[in-house]
Design a protein around this motif. Structure first.
Motif, short mmCIF file in Angstrom:
data_model
loop_
_atom_site.label_atom_id
_atom_site.label_comp_id
_atom_site.label_asym_id
_atom_site.label_seq_id
_atom_site.Cartn_x
_atom_site.Cartn_y
_atom_site.Cartn_z
N GLN A 91 0.84 -1.18 0.00
CA GLN A 91 0.00 0.00 0.00
C GLN A 91 0.89 1.24 0.00
OE1 GLN A 91 -3.66 -0.12 2.51
NE2 GLN A 91 -2.62 -1.86 3.53
N SER A 92 0.35 2.32 -0.57
CA SER A 92 1.10 3.57 -0.60
C SER A 92 0.14 4.74 -0.48
CB SER A 92 1.92 3.70 -1.89
OG SER A 92 1.07 3.80 -3.01
N SER A 93 0.67 5.83 0.03
CA SER A 93 -0.14 7.03 0.17
C SER A 93 0.75 8.25 -0.04
CB SER A 93 -0.78 7.09 1.57
OG SER A 93 -1.54 8.27 1.73
N ASP A 94 0.26 9.23 -0.81
CA ASP A 94 1.01 10.45 -1.09
C ASP A 94 0.38 11.63 -0.35
OD1 ASP A 94 2.56 8.98 -2.75
OD2 ASP A 94 1.71 9.74 -4.62
N ARG A 95 1.24 12.45 0.23
CA ARG A 95 0.79 13.70 0.82
C ARG A 95 1.46 14.83 0.03
NH1 ARG A 95 -1.26 15.90 5.68
NH2 ARG A 95 -1.62 18.10 5.18
N VAL A 96 0.65 15.60 -0.69
CA VAL A 96 1.16 16.70 -1.51
C VAL A 96 0.92 18.00 -0.76
CG1 VAL A 96 1.01 17.88 -3.72
CG2 VAL A 96 0.64 15.41 -3.61
N MET A 97 2.01 18.73 -0.51
CA MET A 97 1.92 19.97 0.27
C MET A 97 2.58 21.11 -0.49
SD MET A 97 2.96 18.46 4.03
CE MET A 97 4.54 17.92 3.38
N VAL A 98 2.00 22.28 -0.35
CA VAL A 98 2.63 23.49 -0.87
C VAL A 98 3.84 23.78 0.00
CG1 VAL A 98 2.35 25.96 -1.25
CG2 VAL A 98 0.46 24.40 -1.77
N GLN A 99 4.96 24.10 -0.62
CA GLN A 99 6.16 24.35 0.19
C GLN A 99 6.74 25.72 -0.13
OE1 GLN A 99 9.55 21.92 -0.46
NE2 GLN A 99 9.70 22.35 -2.64
N GLY A 100 7.38 26.28 0.86
CA GLY A 100 8.12 27.51 0.68
C GLY A 100 7.37 28.75 1.09
N PHE A 101 6.18 28.97 0.52
CA PHE A 101 5.48 30.23 0.74
C PHE A 101 3.99 29.99 0.91
CE2 PHE A 101 9.19 31.25 -1.88
CZ PHE A 101 9.81 32.19 -1.07
N GLN A 102 3.32 31.04 1.38
CA GLN A 102 1.87 31.03 1.40
C GLN A 102 1.37 31.23 -0.03
OE1 GLN A 102 0.18 33.66 4.30
NE2 GLN A 102 -1.78 33.81 3.24
N LYS A 252 -1.95 23.75 -13.78
CA LYS A 252 -3.29 23.29 -13.37
C LYS A 252 -3.21 21.92 -12.71
CE LYS A 252 -6.25 25.90 -16.54
NZ LYS A 252 -7.29 25.80 -17.60
N GLN A 253 -2.35 21.06 -13.20
CA GLN A 253 -2.20 19.74 -12.59
C GLN A 253 -1.64 19.87 -11.17
OE1 GLN A 253 -2.75 16.44 -13.45
NE2 GLN A 253 -4.07 17.25 -15.09
N ALA A 254 -0.66 20.76 -11.00
CA ALA A 254 -0.09 20.96 -9.66
C ALA A 254 -1.14 21.52 -8.71
CB ALA A 254 1.11 21.91 -9.75
N GLN A 255 -1.97 22.41 -9.21
CA GLN A 255 -3.03 22.97 -8.36
C GLN A 255 -4.04 21.90 -7.96
OE1 GLN A 255 -4.26 26.02 -11.09
NE2 GLN A 255 -2.97 27.61 -10.16
N THR A 256 -4.33 20.99 -8.87
CA THR A 256 -5.26 19.90 -8.56
C THR A 256 -4.66 18.95 -7.53
OG1 THR A 256 -6.22 20.04 -10.77
CG2 THR A 256 -6.61 18.01 -9.53
N LEU A 257 -3.38 18.61 -7.70
CA LEU A 257 -2.73 17.68 -6.78
C LEU A 257 -2.73 18.20 -5.35
CD1 LEU A 257 0.39 16.58 -8.90
CD2 LEU A 257 -1.55 15.16 -8.27
N SER A 258 -2.55 19.51 -5.19
CA SER A 258 -2.41 20.08 -3.86
C SER A 258 -3.70 20.73 -3.35
CB SER A 258 -1.30 21.14 -3.87
OG SER A 258 -1.59 22.16 -4.81
N ASP A 259 -4.80 20.51 -4.09
CA ASP A 259 -6.07 21.13 -3.72
C ASP A 259 -5.92 22.65 -3.59
OD1 ASP A 259 -7.39 18.65 -3.63
OD2 ASP A 259 -6.69 18.31 -1.58
N SER A 260 -5.17 23.24 -4.52
CA SER A 260 -4.91 24.69 -4.51
C SER A 260 -5.40 25.31 -5.81
CB SER A 260 -3.42 24.98 -4.31
OG SER A 260 -2.93 24.36 -3.14
N ALA A 261 -6.64 25.07 -6.15
CA ALA A 261 -7.18 25.57 -7.42
C ALA A 261 -7.03 27.08 -7.50
CB ALA A 261 -8.65 25.18 -7.54
N GLY A 262 -6.46 27.55 -8.63
CA GLY A 262 -6.31 28.98 -8.85
C GLY A 262 -5.27 29.65 -7.98
#
Length: 477
Positions: A91-102, A252-262
């Motif tokens: 089993q595997s699980s990914d946690r995608v987080m915004v890094q560096g800045f707000q 757009k793909q990065a925004q989707t992965l991190s739930d950071s639309a727009g």
């Protein structure tokens, strides 16, 4: 008559002329080497800065992350489903987080791009992916726990457990419609291709060469991030330093992965005129409140390490040494020329007695000194080019440390860096030093050669103009 006499006198006094020319040559050669090394330092620093946020970027716009209040800091959480069928599947699980800045609203890119003096503005999203993968192994129940005298039904579970590994890598979301800005521009596509403007939401990726080699990725392979499979369309090799990220995907793909639309983390800005960078910075800070604008000049102040030390030495000690040596060479050349005139009292006195005016004698002395200066210039240019070539051939490696230490991120786009344990606030890059010789440097050397000749000629001409025919007659035996 002037050139005939000049040629004869220079041939007759070859040793003295060579001494004067050699002194000027050493000073000119040192100036060429110091200027070339300083130019190489500047190019090395430019490469370091470009490796951070890409070629052509004049400034970046970010917003510092809010410090988490005490008691609210939480690490990433991972959840795995229990297997009821008794299987030991991985089993595997990914946690995608915004890094560096707000994160900033996507509208900030448009707002920044509308400021006076801004040629282009493009957003990017920096992410960190923590992947936990492994498997649970079911234990085996042993009757009696291994004790023969144990009552019926008593026992214990032996073996089993969990074996999970953690992998950390960085992903950068890039605006594929604006390929001229952003960290990917500091890398060269060495295999496959880069993004096309139509792939704004395509499941494709460009992999950094080191990351691809480590994970045995090639063009056409696939990588999976948070259950999304991306086709590797290209391999990018950074032209200097480390890569900005391990993987590049459409924004757009990065925004989707991190739930950071727009949302974006960094706005990369190119000014219409490099002379207006400070004015553009002030305008953005005034009209886009709450943001931090960092220019390449600001970022240069965070560069430390041997690159910074060597640059300081070349700028301060090297240039001052060049000035001192050059001044000494000019002074020695002038004194030697003046001394040579004093030994030619009989000659110049006789020439004046034959009708030469003081101005003609002075021009003759200055002409000889200028020729000595030009010969010294040629020798100096040759020595300087040899010294610069030697520096380039050796290509000593300098280390540049960027950003500060601690928790505050000082590098725009910083935190792009690669694997586990990399700190967002600090990066270390190795840069090979070269010593390019420009046409301007050669022109400077020629100017110094002529100036040296004129300085030496001024000493000797002044001395020669004061001679009288009577001085020659007194020295006749």
């Amino acid at each position: 008559m002037f050139f005939t006499y000049l040629r004869r006198e220079l041939r007759r006094r070859r040793k003295a002329a060579l001494v004067v020319a050699s002194g000027l040559a050493l000073g000119i050669a040192l100036v060429i080497v110091v200027n070339s090394v300083s130019s190489g330092m500047g190019q090395a620093q430019d490469k370091v800065l470009e490796s951070l946020y890409g070629l052509g970027t004049d400034m970046t716009v970010t917003q510092a992350a809010d410090p988490e209040q005490e008691g609210q800091a939480r690490g990433p959480r991972f959840r795995f489903d229990a297997q009821d069928d008794g299987s030991d599947e991985e089993q595997s699980s990914d946690r995608v987080m915004v890094q560096g800045f707000q994160t900033l609203a996507g509208s900030t890119v448009t707002q920044v791009g509308s400021q006076d003096g801004v040629a282009h503005a493009v957003g990017g999203l920096s992410l960190q992916v923590i992947k936990v993968s492994g498997q649970f192994t079911r234990g085996q129940f042993q009757q009696g726990g291994g004790r023969p005298s144990a009552p019926q039904g008593e026992g214990r579970v032996q073996g089993g457990g969990a074996d999970f590994g953690v992998d950390t890598y960085s992903v950068f979301g890039t605006d594929v419609t604006e390929p001229e800005l952003g960290p990917l521009t500091s890398s060269k596509i060495t295999s496959g291709r880069t993004f096309t403007s139509s792939e704004t939401d395509a499941e494709v990726a460009v992999a950094d060469a080191s990351y691809a080699q480590e994970n045995e990725l090639a063009v056409g392979d696939t990588v999976t991030v948070k259950d999304v499979t991306y086709e590797v369309i290209g391999i990018a090799t950074p032209e200097s330093g480390d890569a900005a990220a391990n993987l590049y995907v459409p924004l757009k793909q990065a925004q989707t992965l991190s739930d950071s639309a727009g949302q974006v983390t960094t706005v990369y800005v190119k000014a219409t005129d490099s002379q207006q960078i400070d004015a553009v910075k002030s305008a953005i800070q005034k009209n886009v409140p709450g943001t931090t604008v960092t220019t390449s000049a600001d970022l240069a102040g965070t560069v430390s390490g041997s690159l910074s030390t060597a640059s300081d030495l070349a700028t301060s000690v090297g240039r001052w040494l060049s000035v001192v040596v050059l001044a000494a060479a000019f002074l020695v050349a002038g004194l030697l020329t003046s001394s040579a005139v004093s030994r030619r009292v009989r000659e110049f006195g006789t020439l004046k007695a034959l009708g030469w005016r003081s101005g003609r004698v002075t021009r003759q002395v200055v002409g000889e000194a200028v020729v000595n200066g030009l010969v010294g210039g040629v020798l100096g240019i040759a020595l300087g080019l040899a010294g610069a070539y030697a520096v380039t051939a050796v290509s000593p490696t300098l280390r540049a440390e960027l950003g500060g230490t601690g928790g505050e991120t000082a590098v725009p786009g910083g935190g792009f860096g690669g694997g586990p344990g990399r700190q967002a606030a600090s990066r270390t890059l190795d840069v090979a030093l070269t010593a390019p010789v420009s046409v301007t440097t050669i022109a400077l050397a020629v100017g110094l050669a002529v100036t040296g000749g004129l300085v030496a000629g001024a000493f000797g001409g002044w001395r020669a103009s004061r001679l009288r025919p009577a001085d020659a007659l007194r020295r006749v035996a």
